[in-house]
Design a protein around this motif. Structure first.
Motif, short mmCIF file in Angstrom:
data_model
loop_
_atom_site.label_atom_id
_atom_site.label_comp_id
_atom_site.label_asym_id
_atom_site.label_seq_id
_atom_site.Cartn_x
_atom_site.Cartn_y
_atom_site.Cartn_z
N TRP A 88 -74.81 43.11 -53.52
CA TRP A 88 -73.57 43.22 -52.44
C TRP A 88 -72.64 43.71 -53.38
O TRP A 88 -72.45 43.26 -54.45
N VAL A 89 -71.60 44.64 -52.75
CA VAL A 89 -70.74 45.22 -53.41
C VAL A 89 -69.66 44.39 -53.96
O VAL A 89 -69.21 44.21 -55.26
N GLY A 90 -69.46 43.20 -53.23
CA GLY A 90 -68.59 42.02 -53.74
C GLY A 90 -68.94 41.29 -54.85
O GLY A 90 -68.13 40.49 -55.45
N ASN A 91 -70.15 41.26 -55.14
CA ASN A 91 -71.09 40.53 -56.49
C ASN A 91 -70.95 41.44 -57.79
O ASN A 91 -71.14 40.72 -58.68
N TYR A 92 -70.61 42.71 -57.50
CA TYR A 92 -70.50 43.38 -58.80
C TYR A 92 -69.14 43.13 -59.54
O TYR A 92 -68.49 42.62 -59.24
N GLY A 93 -69.23 43.18 -60.98
CA GLY A 93 -68.46 43.01 -61.73
C GLY A 93 -67.05 43.89 -61.18
O GLY A 93 -67.32 44.81 -60.63
N VAL A 94 -65.89 43.44 -61.72
CA VAL A 94 -64.53 44.33 -61.55
C VAL A 94 -64.79 46.07 -61.62
O VAL A 94 -64.44 46.57 -60.76
N ALA A 95 -65.24 46.07 -62.93
CA ALA A 95 -65.18 47.56 -63.11
C ALA A 95 -66.18 48.37 -62.32
O ALA A 95 -65.90 49.50 -61.59
N ALA A 96 -67.49 47.71 -62.02
CA ALA A 96 -68.18 48.43 -61.07
C ALA A 96 -67.79 48.59 -59.46
O ALA A 96 -67.80 49.49 -58.99
#
Length: 222
Positions: free
Chosen positions: A61-69
């Motif tokens: 899920w997009v919200g689970n990616y790290g901040v930079a990603a």
């Protein structure tokens, strides 16, 4: 040499800033992401073409990616609290074609981008080489739920988990010495609809999966 060191420090600072820019994507973080990509427009021969790219992180899920990603995807138009945030999206690395920059030879300068993943493909993993329909430089994923047009993953070229990955990687498109990137020279249809894929919400607003990912052998696009 001093110039090289100065630019290296600049890029390192941008990378650090992008990582600590905050817990949510904002217009400021979009500007930082553009700066991280040196603010450049992609060369004409990379736009409206199919490009080989490497998946940067295991698909989630997009919200689970790290901040930079997340910021990279935000720079392409994937914004929180929009329908696009519920779709499958991958952060991918492309290489810039054309002349090199300073000490970086052709193909050595990477571009951080993104693409939506069709319902038909299995979950992507870091290191997979995929074919991306590259529609532009910025906002390539914006308003996808309304228009149905934008960057998508067309197929998986090399599966990182495949025992034959190294040979596949060796035979994949390349730009100069950089492997797994570059034009695939496959047909570029007028519309995403021409691929016959579907793109339905994979997650709810909290990031809970609404269904399992397709199994490997159910993907007709590989």
């Amino acid at each position: 040499m001093k110039t090289s060191h100065a630019i290296l420090k600049y890029i390192a600072a941008l990378t650090l800033t992008a990582s600590v820019a905050g817990c949510s994507s904002t217009p400021v973080s979009k500007a930082i992401t553009k700066a991280y990509n040196l603010g450049q427009e992609l060369p004409a021969d990379m736009v409206k073409t199919n490009q080989a790219a490497m998946v940067g992180f295991d698909e989630t899920w997009v919200g689970n990616y790290g901040v930079a990603a997340r910021n990279s995807l935000y720079g392409q138009g994937v914004e929180k609290d929009t329908p696009e945030y519920k779709l499958r999206a991958a952060r991918v690395n492309l290489a810039i074609s054309g002349p090199g920059v300073l000490w970086v030879s052709e193909g050595g300068l990477l571009y951080t981008g993104g693409a939506y993943v069709p319902d038909q493909l299995p979950q992507l993993r870091a290191g997979d080489i995929v074919e991306v329909r590259q529609t532009g430089t910025w906002d390539t994923m914006k308003d996808f739920s309304k228009t149905g047009e934008g960057n998508i993953v067309v197929r998986i070229i090399c599966r990182k988990s495949d025992p034959a990955y190294e040979k596949c990687f060796e035979d994949a498109p390349r730009i100069n010495k950089t492997k797994g990137v570059g034009r695939t020279n496959t047909p570029y249809p007028a519309s995403v609809r021409d691929y016959g894929f579907t793109f339905t919400p994979m997650f709810d607003h909290k990031g809970q999966a609404l269904r399992p990912y397709p199994q490997e052998d159910t993907s007709a696009a590989q």
